[in-house]
Design a protein around this motif. Structure first.
Motif, PDB file in Angstrom:
ATOM      1  N   GLY A  75      35.019  42.383  36.268  1.00  0.00           N
ATOM      2  CA  GLY A  75      35.984  42.924  35.413  1.00  0.00           C
ATOM      3  C   GLY A  75      35.024  41.796  34.043  1.00  0.00           C
ATOM      4  O   GLY A  75      35.377  40.131  33.877  1.00  0.00           O
ATOM      5  N   TRP A  76      34.702  42.367  33.177  1.00  0.00           N
ATOM      6  CA  TRP A  76      34.465  42.171  31.440  1.00  0.00           C
ATOM      7  C   TRP A  76      35.188  42.151  30.504  1.00  0.00           C
ATOM      8  O   TRP A  76      35.584  43.027  30.081  1.00  0.00           O
ATOM      9  CB  TRP A  76      33.045  41.978  31.495  1.00  0.00           C
ATOM     10  N   MET A  77      35.354  40.875  29.985  1.00  0.00           N
ATOM     11  CA  MET A  77      36.317  41.235  28.450  1.00  0.00           C
ATOM     12  C   MET A  77      35.674  41.771  27.492  1.00  0.00           C
ATOM     13  O   MET A  77      34.287  41.667  27.269  1.00  0.00           O
ATOM     14  CB  MET A  77      36.920  39.968  28.234  1.00  0.00           C
ATOM     15  N   ASP A 120      30.890  31.381  36.356  1.00  0.00           N
ATOM     16  CA  ASP A 120      29.107  32.328  36.830  1.00  0.00           C
ATOM     17  C   ASP A 120      29.697  33.387  37.615  1.00  0.00           C
ATOM     18  O   ASP A 120      29.195  32.794  39.256  1.00  0.00           O
ATOM     19  CB  ASP A 120      27.925  31.793  36.658  1.00  0.00           C
ATOM     20  N   PRO A 121      30.064  34.739  37.924  1.00  0.00           N
ATOM     21  CA  PRO A 121      30.628  35.589  38.549  1.00  0.00           C
ATOM     22  C   PRO A 121      29.139  35.715  39.651  1.00  0.00           C
ATOM     23  O   PRO A 121      29.600  35.564  40.678  1.00  0.00           O
ATOM     24  CB  PRO A 121      31.081  36.275  38.314  1.00  0.00           C
ATOM     25  N   HIS A 122      27.864  35.472  39.226  1.00  0.00           N
ATOM     26  CA  HIS A 122      26.905  36.128  39.588  1.00  0.00           C
ATOM     27  C   HIS A 122      26.325  34.586  40.827  1.00  0.00           C
ATOM     28  O   HIS A 122      26.864  34.864  42.398  1.00  0.00           O
ATOM     29  CB  HIS A 122      26.114  36.161  39.208  1.00  0.00           C
ATOM     30  N   LYS A 175      36.408  34.878  25.164  1.00  0.00           N
ATOM     31  CA  LYS A 175      35.682  34.971  24.540  1.00  0.00           C
ATOM     32  C   LYS A 175      34.990  36.157  24.675  1.00  0.00           C
ATOM     33  O   LYS A 175      34.944  36.659  25.800  1.00  0.00           O
ATOM     34  CB  LYS A 175      35.029  34.343  23.471  1.00  0.00           C
ATOM     35  N   PRO A 176      35.113  37.576  24.120  1.00  0.00           N
ATOM     36  CA  PRO A 176      34.688  38.575  24.462  1.00  0.00           C
ATOM     37  C   PRO A 176      33.452  38.203  24.816  1.00  0.00           C
ATOM     38  O   PRO A 176      32.543  37.540  24.765  1.00  0.00           O
ATOM     39  CB  PRO A 176      34.529  39.609  23.031  1.00  0.00           C
ATOM     40  N   SER A 177      32.559  39.469  26.148  1.00  0.00           N
ATOM     41  CA  SER A 177      31.611  39.407  27.157  1.00  0.00           C
ATOM     42  C   SER A 177      31.317  38.300  27.926  1.00  0.00           C
ATOM     43  O   SER A 177      30.785  37.854  28.927  1.00  0.00           O
ATOM     44  CB  SER A 177      30.509  39.448  26.326  1.00  0.00           C
ATOM     45  N   GLU A 178      32.860  37.325  27.894  1.00  0.00           N
ATOM     46  CA  GLU A 178      33.163  36.761  29.165  1.00  0.00           C
ATOM     47  C   GLU A 178      33.378  37.380  30.512  1.00  0.00           C
ATOM     48  O   GLU A 178      34.867  38.161  30.554  1.00  0.00           O
ATOM     49  CB  GLU A 178      33.761  35.204  29.285  1.00  0.00           C
ATOM     50  N   PRO A 179      33.598  37.131  31.792  1.00  0.00           N
ATOM     51  CA  PRO A 179      33.823  37.687  32.192  1.00  0.00           C
ATOM     52  C   PRO A 179      35.749  37.287  33.057  1.00  0.00           C
ATOM     53  O   PRO A 179      35.718  35.683  32.820  1.00  0.00           O
ATOM     54  CB  PRO A 179      33.275  36.862  33.935  1.00  0.00           C
ATOM     55  N   ILE A 180      36.167  37.836  33.278  1.00  0.00           N
ATOM     56  CA  ILE A 180      37.377  37.855  33.001  1.00  0.00           C
ATOM     57  C   ILE A 180      38.012  37.335  34.747  1.00  0.00           C
ATOM     58  O   ILE A 180      38.347  36.604  35.198  1.00  0.00           O
ATOM     59  CB  ILE A 180      38.703  39.133  32.905  1.00  0.00           C
ATOM     60  N   VAL A 181      37.413  38.162  35.287  1.00  0.00           N
ATOM     61  CA  VAL A 181      37.219  38.163  37.232  1.00  0.00           C
ATOM     62  C   VAL A 181      36.426  38.696  37.296  1.00  0.00           C
ATOM     63  O   VAL A 181      35.620  39.275  37.574  1.00  0.00           O
ATOM     64  CB  VAL A 181      38.822  39.519  37.406  1.00  0.00           C
ATOM     65  N   LEU A 182      36.360  37.935  38.758  1.00  0.00           N
ATOM     66  CA  LEU A 182      35.204  38.526  40.596  1.00  0.00           C
ATOM     67  C   LEU A 182      35.879  38.750  41.609  1.00  0.00           C
ATOM     68  O   LEU A 182      37.031  37.418  41.994  1.00  0.00           O
ATOM     69  CB  LEU A 182      34.738  37.437  40.093  1.00  0.00           C
ATOM     70  N   VAL A 183      35.745  39.989  41.905  1.00  0.00           N
ATOM     71  CA  VAL A 183      36.372  39.780  42.975  1.00  0.00           C
ATOM     72  C   VAL A 183      34.956  40.247  44.290  1.00  0.00           C
ATOM     73  O   VAL A 183      34.233  41.641  44.353  1.00  0.00           O
ATOM     74  CB  VAL A 183      37.603  41.316  43.788  1.00  0.00           C
ATOM     75  N   ARG A 229      35.707  36.763  47.530  1.00  0.00           N
ATOM     76  CA  ARG A 229      36.125  35.399  47.097  1.00  0.00           C
ATOM     77  C   ARG A 229      36.898  36.488  45.627  1.00  0.00           C
ATOM     78  O   ARG A 229      36.013  36.602  45.004  1.00  0.00           O
ATOM     79  CB  ARG A 229      34.638  34.533  46.752  1.00  0.00           C
ATOM     80  N   ILE A 230      37.515  35.539  45.598  1.00  0.00           N
ATOM     81  CA  ILE A 230      37.997  36.058  43.958  1.00  0.00           C
ATOM     82  C   ILE A 230      38.117  34.520  43.288  1.00  0.00           C
ATOM     83  O   ILE A 230      39.625  33.614  43.211  1.00  0.00           O
ATOM     84  CB  ILE A 230      39.526  36.716  44.555  1.00  0.00           C
ATOM     85  N   VAL A 231      37.910  34.580  42.180  1.00  0.00           N
ATOM     86  CA  VAL A 231      37.777  34.267  40.481  1.00  0.00           C
ATOM     87  C   VAL A 231      38.063  34.292  39.832  1.00  0.00           C
ATOM     88  O   VAL A 231      38.258  35.815  39.002  1.00  0.00           O
ATOM     89  CB  VAL A 231      36.528  33.695  40.442  1.00  0.00           C
ATOM     90  N   HIS A 232      39.417  34.063  39.001  1.00  0.00           N
ATOM     91  CA  HIS A 232      40.262  34.718  37.771  1.00  0.00           C
ATOM     92  C   HIS A 232      40.369  33.545  36.796  1.00  0.00           C
ATOM     93  O   HIS A 232      40.775  33.206  36.764  1.00  0.00           O
ATOM     94  CB  HIS A 232      41.554  35.208  38.092  1.00  0.00           C
ATOM     95  N   ARG A 233      39.903  34.427  35.386  1.00  0.00           N
ATOM     96  CA  ARG A 233      40.275  33.200  34.603  1.00  0.00           C
ATOM     97  C   ARG A 233      41.197  33.145  33.501  1.00  0.00           C
ATOM     98  O   ARG A 233      41.966  34.100  33.841  1.00  0.00           O
ATOM     99  CB  ARG A 233      38.949  33.249  33.281  1.00  0.00           C
ATOM    100  N   VAL A 234      41.822  31.834  33.038  1.00  0.00           N
ATOM    101  CA  VAL A 234      43.577  32.286  32.221  1.00  0.00           C
ATOM    102  C   VAL A 234      42.891  31.114  31.487  1.00  0.00           C
ATOM    103  O   VAL A 234      41.817  30.562  30.949  1.00  0.00           O
ATOM    104  CB  VAL A 234      44.260  31.289  33.056  1.00  0.00           C
TER     105      VAL A 234
END
Lengths: 160, 86, 160, 86
Positions: A35-37, A12-14, A88-96, A79-84
């Motif tokens: 960054g959202w898919m 949850d980027p928020h 699925k569409p509309s999921e967050p890929i990255v938060l900076v 804070r940086i979070v990156h998904r690997v």
């Protein structure tokens, strides 16, 4: 909280950005890039995405980028979070997310971090369309965005 | 001497493996470009994967490197296409 | 959802940003600016703040700024929420959230919006310190930040 | 003619009111600066609040204006210090 997280789980980027602020009442400005898919790319509907990375190097590359940002601007938190893995569409890929006393530093640092991440951190996207899977190609605009910061660095140096 | 090779993303798929150990003449200090040249010389899918017009990035011991950077015994050389995260 | 909200009630900037994205799976990039009330300003602890505004003009000024941003960049959504009335430290004062297909437009528009809001929207802050209440003074850096965009506009025009 | 005046923030506190209706000679079209000049001429707290070195912004009918902009019957002129929101 470590400032960098690479995770196969949805995040949850928020909530991540809220946590960054909550720890420090001196924070006056937070700038988030999320960054959202997208469900569409290069003219085709996209139904799924797989993010490959280089474990070990990924964390090193991100730590180096964060250290560079912290040396250039007055920051109170990053804070940086990156998904690997599979997304699925509309999921967050990255938060900076960047926290600072004032907004100028937070904007500069946040954009610097995502520009560098896009060209220097070892992640690769593969997307699924109705024609099958394909690797996402690097964008020239991302290289140009990174190059811009190098010009700024040499400008900074020449003005010293 | 031994060099640990790692391949990622489309390059990993193109060569059909994710890692290997490459033997090199002792006392040499080949550059990343020298290694790429030898991989290309394997021909077939290797020649195709490492074709000169295929953009490629490399990292030695998990740090981005220039192709001219030299390797020593036990180094890990990673080869991959331009990154597309974020 | 209206893109602009001026409210006397506490609000959740993260929920607002999430809502902006949730309505459109074509959104690839969201940039948020969140201005938080600090517990310290100009060297003094601050225990409370009151935000006065000019009802009617506030909404008009913000709508004009949003329209200007939408004419300059490709945006998929904008949300501005500004608190008025009494605030406590660590509460959010303002959210500017911008959604776009790509990040460059979202960064530019978000910073433009907050820079213009700071100099063109009729809000005034009064803070409570141990010495009593005082009006916050306008910062020269905010004027400079706004002026920068005017230079960019004239550059854009001369390049047409 | 009548001009609706509104005062905000520190200026509102300095003049001790948040609004008033100002009468002006008929058929005149005073600028915002003319109005400010007349308010300053009231002396006392008014002279102080509108001292020349006090930075001031103005809006006519809820749009930011230059001090030279002219008013017509029934216009709302708001006077206030530089804004500090966000």
């Amino acid at each position: 909280m470590e400032s960098i997280l690479v995770t196969t789980e949805p995040f949850d980027p928020h909530a991540e950005s809220a946590a960054l602020h909550a720890r420090n009442p001196a924070v006056g400005a937070v700038v988030d890039f999320i960054g959202w898919m997208r469900d569409f790319n290069e003219g085709d509907p996209v139904t799924a995405m797989t993010l490959e990375h280089y474990p070990g190097m990924t964390e090193k590359a991100l730590q180096r980028i964060v250290a560079e940002a912290e040396s250039r601007w007055d920051l109170l938190g990053v804070r940086i979070v990156h998904r690997v893995g599979e997304l699925k569409p509309s999921e967050p890929i990255v938060l900076v997310a960047v926290a600072s006393a004032h907004r100028g530093d937070a904007f500069r640092a946040c954009e610097f971090l995502i520009d560098y991440l896009k060209t220097r951190a070892p992640f690769w996207k593969k997307e699924t369309t109705r024609d099958g899977e394909r690797w996402v190609q690097a964008r020239h605009s991302d290289r140009a965005a990174e190059a811009r910061w190098k010009e700024e660095i040499s400008k900074d140096t020449s003005q010293d | 001497m031994n060099i640990q090779l790692r391949y990622f993303a489309s390059l990993r798929e193109a060569v059909g493996r994710d890692s290997e150990t490459l033997e090199w003449e002792p006392d040499a200090s080949p550059s990343a470009a020298d290694v790429i040249e030898r991989l290309r010389a394997r021909g077939g899918r290797w020649a195709e994967a490492f074709a000169a017009d295929n953009p490629l990035m490399c990292a030695i011991n998990q740090e981005m490197c220039d192709p001219g950077q030299r390797l020593k015994e036990g180094d890990e050389l990673a080869l991959f296409p331009p990154v597309t995260g974020g």
